[in-house]
Design a protein around this motif. Structure first.
Motif, mmCIF file in Angstrom:
data_model
loop_
_atom_site.group_PDB
_atom_site.id
_atom_site.type_symbol
_atom_site.label_atom_id
_atom_site.label_comp_id
_atom_site.label_asym_id
_atom_site.label_seq_id
_atom_site.Cartn_x
_atom_site.Cartn_y
_atom_site.Cartn_z
ATOM 1 N N UNK A 48 0.828 -1.204 0.000
ATOM 2 C CA UNK A 48 0.000 0.000 0.000
ATOM 3 C C UNK A 48 0.865 1.257 0.000
ATOM 4 N N UNK A 49 0.248 2.337 -0.475
ATOM 5 C CA UNK A 49 0.770 3.685 -0.263
ATOM 6 C C UNK A 49 0.276 4.132 1.114
ATOM 7 N N UNK A 50 1.051 4.932 1.851
ATOM 8 C CA UNK A 50 0.649 5.287 3.220
ATOM 9 C C UNK A 50 -0.623 6.127 3.263
ATOM 10 N N UNK A 84 -7.105 0.264 9.300
ATOM 11 C CA UNK A 84 -5.656 0.464 9.381
ATOM 12 C C UNK A 84 -5.315 1.926 9.077
ATOM 13 N N UNK A 85 -5.757 2.410 7.931
ATOM 14 C CA UNK A 85 -5.650 3.823 7.565
ATOM 15 C C UNK A 85 -7.033 4.273 7.119
ATOM 16 N N UNK A 105 8.966 -0.373 3.384
ATOM 17 C CA UNK A 105 8.903 -0.923 4.731
ATOM 18 C C UNK A 105 7.928 -2.094 4.792
ATOM 19 N N UNK A 106 8.180 -2.983 5.783
ATOM 20 C CA UNK A 106 7.248 -4.074 6.047
ATOM 21 C C UNK A 106 6.630 -3.886 7.427
ATOM 22 N N UNK A 126 6.906 4.391 0.550
ATOM 23 C CA UNK A 126 6.831 5.753 1.082
ATOM 24 C C UNK A 126 7.706 6.703 0.269
ATOM 25 N N UNK A 127 7.111 7.792 -0.178
ATOM 26 C CA UNK A 127 7.868 8.854 -0.854
ATOM 27 C C UNK A 127 7.807 10.108 0.017
#
Length: 400
Positions: free
Chosen positions: A171-173, A246-247, A279-280, A309-310
């Motif tokens: 996923x994207x954050x 989660x988000x 990241x995991x 993450x960017x």
């Protein structure tokens, strides 16, 4: 006349059985034994207050036992006496007897007697309080996807029994997505399985049977918290399928007072730890009873996903979720032993944290959190404070 006499005797027998099942002294004796079981887990034998409390419950239990012994024959009284005798051995040896038997392999020693007595008493309580021991008719395992993922936590967008294409592991954050937990039975039924295995009656406390999550970032443990509790959340305790955020898809959501996974994922990982990169994130789900704590925790399932993450992602996340500033506060424990802070956010219970004697720092508490302090030596819990914006020090002692 004979018929009347027989009927009278039958009524007496039935009444006697009912009195036995509700015998308040027997219940008090069991409560003393449970308090001794809980205190023995802490075993702070160099603490005068701890020893005094252990003696108090032991003497109270012995006194009740001798009172009950004078009455008519009570089933299971001898098993309770064995348990009290064993706790007296533990007291006289300041815990050494229990430690020595734990190291030994003998099934007939102190440890074996504890287990045997607890098992028999548990069975007797099951007859007396059958409503607590009854299993709920849960939702069961409704489809093959549920059956095949009993040990997995899934992530993404999913409706039970619907299309599974919305589930992903990357996923994207800033994407909104949920977690999905598949259980073999309702929480209460899983707890009863554990009770039957080890004779630990504290699993019967439904409101204390909860699902905790542990979170890891690239294999490093970050945090643990209560995620599901039948007592404080809109989840039918029959549920075997549970989902949570989660988000949040709503970018203006205040994560300080939102869903737990979202809050810890946002504060503990995204804002505080992440820099541009990959990241995991790993989650583990455990069945925990708060009166037993992590000694008896049962791992239910786990799952992981990747974050890409960017720099732009981080800027956007912090722009819309700007309630994520962490405030470090000083924790001052004025006791000579470990104390516990129990946090409540809104109507939801948070996590319990242990603090050793002295001064430490913590970022666990936010504005609006209601804090309760627990003395593990006495088992007492009292309201401490509501955290305010200017709260810098959380100070407490055990003089109560």
């Amino acid at each position: 006349m004979k018929i009347s006499s027989k009927l009278f005797i039958l009524i007496i027998l039935i009444t006697s059985k009912n009195i036995f099942s509700q015998n308040p002294q027997l219940i008090q004796l069991d409560q003393c034994i449970q308090q001794l079981e809980q205190l023995s887990k802490y075993g702070t034998w160099d603490d005068v207050s701890f020893v005094s409390n252990f003696e108090m419950f032991l003497n109270k239990g012995k006194s009740i036992y001798f009172t009950l012994k004078k009455q008519s024959v009570i089933e299971g009284l001898q098993e309770r006496k064995i348990s009290l005798d064993n706790f007296e051995k533990v007291l006289k040896s300041k815990g050494k007897a229990e430690v020595e038997e734990s190291k030994a392999s003998s099934k007939n020693g102190l440890k074996g007697l504890f287990k045997s007595a607890k098992g028999k008493i548990s069975k007797l309580r099951g007859n007396m309080m059958s409503d607590l021991y009854e299993r709920v008719e849960d939702d069961g395992i409704g489809n093959d996807f549920h059956k095949n993922n009993l040990s997995n936590i899934k992530f993404g967008d999913y409706t039970y029994g619907g299309n599974e294409n919305g589930l992903k592991n990357s996923f994207n954050i800033n994407e909104g997505f949920n977690y999905y937990l598949f259980l073999p039975k309702a929480i209460h039924n899983i707890a009863l399985d554990e009770l039957e295995k080890n004779g630990e009656d504290r699993w019967l406390a439904k409101s204390e049977n909860q699902i905790h999550f542990k979170m890891y970032l690239n294999g490093e443990f970050i945090h643990k918290w209560i995620e599901v509790s039948p007592s404080d959340r809109e989840v039918n305790e029959k549920a075997t399928f549970i989902e949570g955020i989660c988000i949040d898809k709503n970018k203006n959501q205040d994560v300080n007072y939102a869903h737990r996974t979202y809050r810890y994922l946002g504060k503990d990982i995204i804002v505080e730890r992440l820099k541009p990169g990959k990241y995991n994130i790993k989650l583990e789900a455990y069945l925990v009873n708060n009166t037993i704590n992590w000694d008896g925790a049962i791992k239910l399932s786990e799952g992981s996903f990747n974050f890409n993450v960017s720099e732009a992602d981080l800027v956007e996340f912090k722009k819309y979720r700007n309630q994520l500033v962490r405030v470090e506060r000083t924790i001052m424990n004025g006791c000579s032993h470990t104390m516990i802070i129990d946090k409540v956010r809104g109507k939801y219970s948070g996590e319990r944290k242990e603090y050793k004697s002295g001064i430490t720092n913590s970022v666990a508490y936010d504005e609006g959190d209601k804090l309760y302090v627990i003395n593990p030596v006495t088992g007492k819990r009292k309201f401490l404070m509501t955290v305010e914006k200017g709260t810098k020090t959380i100070n407490f002692d055990c003089n109560w």
